[in-house]
Design an enzyme around this catalytic site. Sequence first.
Site, PDB file in Angstrom:
ATOM      1  N   GLU A 743       0.715  -1.489   0.150  1.00 44.58           N
ATOM      2  CA  GLU A 743       0.153   0.388  -0.002  1.00 44.58           C
ATOM      3  C   GLU A 743       0.733   1.186   0.059  1.00 44.58           C
ATOM      4  O   GLU A 743       1.620   1.274   0.793  1.00 44.58           O
ATOM      5  CB  GLU A 743      -0.941   0.255   1.583  1.00 44.58           C
ATOM      6  CG  GLU A 743      -2.145  -0.892   1.060  1.00 44.58           C
ATOM      7  CD  GLU A 743      -3.075  -0.770   0.455  1.00 44.58           C
ATOM      8  OE1 GLU A 743      -3.194   0.494  -0.814  1.00 44.58           O
ATOM      9  OE2 GLU A 743      -3.204  -1.593  -0.619  1.00 44.58           O
ATOM     10  N   CYS A 777      -1.982   8.504   4.542  1.00 47.78           N
ATOM     11  CA  CYS A 777      -2.434   8.300   2.843  1.00 47.78           C
ATOM     12  C   CYS A 777      -3.997   8.266   2.623  1.00 47.78           C
ATOM     13  O   CYS A 777      -3.459   8.958   1.372  1.00 47.78           O
ATOM     14  CB  CYS A 777      -2.059   7.156   2.715  1.00 47.78           C
ATOM     15  SG  CYS A 777      -2.331   5.272   4.079  1.00 47.78           S
TER      16      CYS A 777
END
Lengths: 985, 985
Positions: A743, A777
């Site tokens: 990720e 994020c």
Amino acid sequence: MTLRTDPTEQSVQALARALYQKAAEHKPSLFEAKDLLGRMIDWSLEDPSLRVALFRFVDVLPSLASSAEIGRHLEEYFARVDHALGGLVFLAQALHAGTLVAPVVRRNVVKLARRFIAEERGDHLIKVLTGLRKEPAAFTLDVVGEATVSDVEASAMQERYIELLRRLAKVTADWPPCAQIDDAPNGRLPRVNLSVKLSSLCARFDPLDPNTGSNVRERLRELFREAAKLGAAVTVDMEQYAFKDLTLEIFRGVAAEKEFRDAPHATIALQAYLKDAESDVGDLIRWARRQKRRLGVRLVKGAYWDSEIAWAKQKGWPIPVFTDKAATDASYERISRLLLHSNDVIDAAFGSHNLRSLAHAIVAAKALGVPPNGYEIQMLYGMAEPVRQAIIENGQRVRVYLPVGELLPGIAYLIRRLMENTSNTSFLRQTYADRKDIAGLIKAPALTSKPAQSPRGSSGEPMSPDNEFRNAPVSDYSRQENRDRFVKMLEEVHAEVKHLGRKRSSGQWLESVNPADPKEIVGRVLVTQIDEAEEAIDKAARFFPEWRDTPARERAKILLNGARIMRERHWELAAWEVFEVGKGWREADADVTEAIDYLEYYARGMLRLAGPRDTQQLPGETNVYFYEPRGIAAIIAPWNFPLAILTGMTAAALVTGNCALMKPAEQSPMMAVHLLDILRKAGLPEDACQLLQGGGELGAHLVRSAKIHLIAFTGSREVGLEILREAYTHRPGQQHVKRVVCEMGGKNAVVVDNDADLDEAVVHIIDSAFGYQGQKCSAASRVILLDETYQRVLSRLVEAVRSLKIGAPEDPRNAIGPVIDAEAKTRIAEYIRLGKKEATCVLEMAAPKEGFFVGPVIFSDVDRRSRIAQEEIFGPVLSILRARDFEQALAIANDSVFALTGGIFSRSPAHIEKARKEFRIGNLYINRGITGAVVERQPFGGLKLSGIGSKAGGPDYLLQFVEPRTISENTLRHGFAPPERLKAK
Amino acid sequence: MTLRTDPTEQSVQALARALYQKAAEHKPSLFEAKDLLGRMIDWSLEDPSLRVALFRFVDVLPSLASSAEIGRHLEEYFARVDHALGGLVFLAQALHAGTLVAPVVRRNVVKLARRFIAEERGDHLIKVLTGLRKEPAAFTLDVVGEATVSDVEASAMQERYIELLRRLAKVTADWPPCAQIDDAPNGRLPRVNLSVKLSSLCARFDPLDPNTGSNVRERLRELFREAAKLGAAVTVDMEQYAFKDLTLEIFRGVAAEKEFRDAPHATIALQAYLKDAESDVGDLIRWARRQKRRLGVRLVKGAYWDSEIAWAKQKGWPIPVFTDKAATDASYERISRLLLHSNDVIDAAFGSHNLRSLAHAIVAAKALGVPPNGYEIQMLYGMAEPVRQAIIENGQRVRVYLPVGELLPGIAYLIRRLMENTSNTSFLRQTYADRKDIAGLIKAPALTSKPAQSPRGSSGEPMSPDNEFRNAPVSDYSRQENRDRFVKMLEEVHAEVKHLGRKRSSGQWLESVNPADPKEIVGRVLVTQIDEAEEAIDKAARFFPEWRDTPARERAKILLNGARIMRERHWELAAWEVFEVGKGWREADADVTEAIDYLEYYARGMLRLAGPRDTQQLPGETNVYFYEPRGIAAIIAPWNFPLAILTGMTAAALVTGNCALMKPAEQSPMMAVHLLDILRKAGLPEDACQLLQGGGELGAHLVRSAKIHLIAFTGSREVGLEILREAYTHRPGQQHVKRVVCEMGGKNAVVVDNDADLDEAVVHIIDSAFGYQGQKCSAASRVILLDETYQRVLSRLVEAVRSLKIGAPEDPRNAIGPVIDAEAKTRIAEYIRLGKKEATCVLEMAAPKEGFFVGPVIFSDVDRRSRIAQEEIFGPVLSILRARDFEQALAIANDSVFALTGGIFSRSPAHIEKARKEFRIGNLYINRGITGAVVERQPFGGLKLSGIGSKAGGPDYLLQFVEPRTISENTLRHGFAPPERLKAK
């Protein structure tokens, strides 16, 4: 269950019946369907999908600037209505004329709204008030306005209240007296009565933030002062449950001040639907007696019922309201008697349209010897006029709650009124629309569910693997005991930290510092050397067969044990996060909660994966498909969710039977130490999971090792792409293809449509962009505004952010804490410098010089291709972009190599649908914040260069950690096959 | 339904009742439980799991060499029996003594077996025959032996038959006459009667192989000749349904030969449980009349009922037998009458133990005027002795079917007998064990299901997407019409190929050659240039949004259309494969079938994936999880399954909404052309799938392209690892992480345990190792034998392979065709040269010089670390390795960087369990071949360096082609949330 026989029950029913007879002669205005909208309201009683469309349309209407927009929304909402009633087809066709009927529709809605909300300016308000006085009915004004999101807006609201008080004091002064509404046992009542929502008096009403109390008190004091000066009364309205304790505290605090101790007309509203209500009223009465002062209490049923249930369920908190309508009615009656019984200190006001409830109060007052003018009845403007008339004629003092203000902010109020009128359980609806039997309507409330229970108490119980997964609830900081508990925990942890002493440098040791005060060492760990890493790998490899062959259920149980320990240490872990990575209270708390969720969710996920399944049922052959772990997993985790992400990736690897090597970020080694400790205590064998502390070099070594089978990584795009390349480059002696679960970053955009609910948009954008200083994020780093609303949203945003405080995160006043380290601070500062060249800096807030603080920055008119619009900054820097229309806004939003999260705020069904289809990102959020994905609920992960399409906390996540195998066995031996049911052992 | 009233029904029941009374006086020996085994048989009637364990134990027992082995198997089988009966706990405990009781158990089983199977050598046989004659009962001998797997073994069996005929002719010549069994209306009957299974007379009885007929006829002729010379009779036994047509054809063929035209005693067995039986009998009678000769027909019920159903269901073929027991009984009676009615040409023999069936035959014979010695009753040795006695006493001629031979090969027979005795529907069990009511036992068979239907007719119907997935059936080449059809198709395709002319070289053109005759050009395609590939990528990118947004159901329907067209062109496509890649009939057919399966399976898989699903049910918020395609997929496919693998990977990419660029192998461009044509005809838009023809450079270009999102590759390890590295190296301008679906090579091992059924092991190993010349990633290339059976298995293997023919694959005589190209031929030759240095070459078969032929090669005593034991050869080269024991064998099997397929042959539950756990490969096969994974049934793919853990044809495969997205919508607007049921649109 048998009901307690109330001695006055007969009188209550007799009075209710008498009032009903009188009231039934007239229909309230709303149920006299004269126009299209009226008819639609009528129809919506029978067609839930029409009701949804209608309410949503009414909800968005005031924000629509043109006929064309109204026409488009009409089509969008009503074209998709599921027409249960044949007649509606005609309606839909008529509505498809769209733009043509728009002016008519708007006129209708305005007319509808003005039945409930008076115009503040001009003559209208005075005309309404004069009309009421003729009935005669007193009034209390409710100023409807936008939600307050900044100090500027809070001050403006305060100003508006004061102006209104002054204006009305002047107008009402000349009115001739009217005993029924002016006189009370203790003298003449103020004619001007203002209802105030405390949330309108500060930038963000937050029980966690001590500034909320002081700011609101400050402004409320002004109102009380002005009201006292003008001989007016102020009622503090009650809002959602989360605000209740602080609202009561502020009210009592101000009322107890010397200046206001004798102010006779301070009133607070209380909601009978709350399970807490009865004890709150008791507290309040006792407090008033101690204070030796009179207090007004307005008892209402409560207007946030749907929302309270939704919020509580979404958060996993106990539902604070009675879910049974009758329980609320019963509570109302109990509290009515309690208030009347306390007539020595309480001026009771009963707000309801339910004849039974009101009759009960009137009869109880009489029974308790409260004089007829010793209490009052309150009803809403535009509602249940026949009931009001009947009660006035009965001699009671009636006060009408009268909202004043503009349509746009008044819509929330209007919707609540429409809901109330059209809800199945509404007394009005039952009386006038459904024409229910009078006996049923006025009978004493009969409980169908269990009696009232306090909402307090934890729902975060550890669960058995066989139970369904439930998210762990975050801590409810609206509760004082939770705030106290965490303060204590912060102090304890801080004491430990202080004990560690000052920083000293040594290559062998990795020192974790408090980013808010880098002189403070939060922890000190030994750096893992490469040869030690090799040993760890070998240990893992030796242990792997045993761990792989440990039954899945046992592995799952270890995770559940870990979850249990984490629940026990929830507060402690959160406190460590505050110091190690500079998270605010809620952020730290949510990270621990998420970690618990991962443990619980993956444990159950593994049980679903475990065990072979038959692929087909065939005689003479069994065919099974099952999963086995891959081997040794390197877990390379980031510092920004130092517990949750590390726990998630590690738990997934472990529960599926892989051995894990945890390599946490250099910035958060201590959270990994805590996690390891918890897992060990939970029963995890030592070699199943080892902790390697160090930096990028250590990570790279693991990634390149031929003995590593799987790399689970969350971090930056640069490192992620490097890991992918390295991991998929075959090494000598490597006997497998590695798997990378990866990720990476985001450059997440929020689009605000012209018809968005800006009150919500502004708040959620701020949370998404500046929560944890933008170091997620998932954080919003681009906001795309449309021409039409650009300036308005931008200024509200800027002002709202300007109201945020910056400082050490252990102090809950500070919404903005430090960034993670000096390097981050420098990097962000460089982007700010760059942004000033590329765009217009509309906000740059100062920040403490000590510690790694960066003040929030907002750039406006940012070019979509500029670097600040394209690169991940990972700090409190927000770029505002401008788009012509929604379509272009989506195009801009999609114009990124990242595709992690994003959001839109819109009330156009077509635009929402368009975004669902075309806003191609991992996690799209509609009309809400874009961070804080919840395990199972919002499986999390990005597309494009944000990730490889795995979804943490989602149904497919564990599959990445296993390999499938197939076994096919011929069970036919010389013509003999076991019978079908014996086939699969 | 009403039953037809048969005029003789009363007589049948009367006779049956009379015979029953007589028979009931004695219990057949098997039901007199005198010893442990007898008691277990008794118990097993009531406990199915004990029955399974018992039969399986008996099945394996003869192959166990030592008491220790017997003891171990006893424990393994009976420790896990699910003890429904309390008494069995005691038994299990006793059995846990294992080794101690082993000799007793073996003695018991031998004794049991000898109740059914006579010893061939020594006096035993003669004693049995003499005993029978005293009853008096005639006999027919059935020589039990191992399954014949080589020419050597076939000749040995033929020899054995002849010797037995000669020996018995001598013995029986001296017997005094006995009219009841010696005399028939047309004279004296042969005293020696031999029953022969034709499959024992050739290396592999295969209806597809024309050599089967000629070889068997050759050997059968010898038997007929010898029998005629000795005055003996020969009966051809009937085996499984797949052999039936060819058996009848061979029997009629030989019987029609001039030499045997007048042989009076040629008999064939027919099975009443076959739906075909009645028409077969009719054909046979008409044939006999045309031939003007007498024929014997033995009518039996049929002994492969379980197997026939299992095989048919496994293959998706129509079930050839009646699944209703009563239907078989009714069929038996109809055919009985037909045979007796044809007494002019038919000597009928009725084989059954069912009193009702026999009584019916006797009464019918009388009714039809057939003299009592004009037909006979046949019964099995060791079965239903009281019934036999009753019938003999009734005056009928009874012939006892007497197996002779060793225990090991006789076990299959023994198991069938035990099954028959203990099956729920067995007349014997019902009579003697269950003691059913006589009236029920002897009543006319009442059908409970629909009347007989012919098994002929296709079951390969195209299906709607809403139907459950079913595998397409492979073609049944046991049927003449299918063989004829394919021959015609081969001719047609060959004519097309010939039309293309001879090879000419040109860089622009890629010429596909017939590997069996490389001068033949099978197809000629334009090579795709790099700039054309770029154009294709751009086209795909442009079309992608449209294809992605096409409803999943529409995409799925295109696949199903494709499947329908493939079914229609099944034969044609298979014929092309024969010429383009040198596949044999069945291999080519299976490849087309698999391609159809992929289309059908992935279409349905997509429908399951499609559509958003709610992650949690919450008020005020909808949360959905759904999948979207990744983008542009490059499909890089191999030549060895030129249609199936290409179709599978392409279909998966397309149905999930990706645009596909097909890059087939250079060696099989034409199959890709056919596939593209089919997909286009099925409705696939042109730009959704484009075909790029070329070699490795073209593939590499696609892999490196920044515009490609996904690479689906099946091929060699070297190329696979290269693709992984290249694909995961980020390129400038690349906006995503690529996904690689990658299946690579194998070095697959088969372990043969000491207790394995060698008849099965040898056949399956040969198929797995040499099918399609070993050019499958799943092919067996290592066989691991244990010391104890090493030599025996090796020699059977070598002889069996030696019996295979090599040549052009369009001729079904050839089991071994060409390898794919000159390069392969060279590479394999090099490995053979290497193998000769590394190990012992025990077989190297010659091959045609023209064409790319390589004769099968077997190396023995191969070292586990030698190159031929470690490297993928991809040709008809098999390495035999030696292991001390099963444990070591598994270790050797696992000693590979590959882990694709593998197999074990074992009848030890513990060893099977061990292999399930420890033989870590993608696809493990137990007691069957290790190639030919079936879609859905055996999801296919390898671990380690064989693949990345995806499984083609499995439930998780499509997930690799999509990316998940999450959408979270706050549906609460100003406190109003749609009701739950409306929440999710």
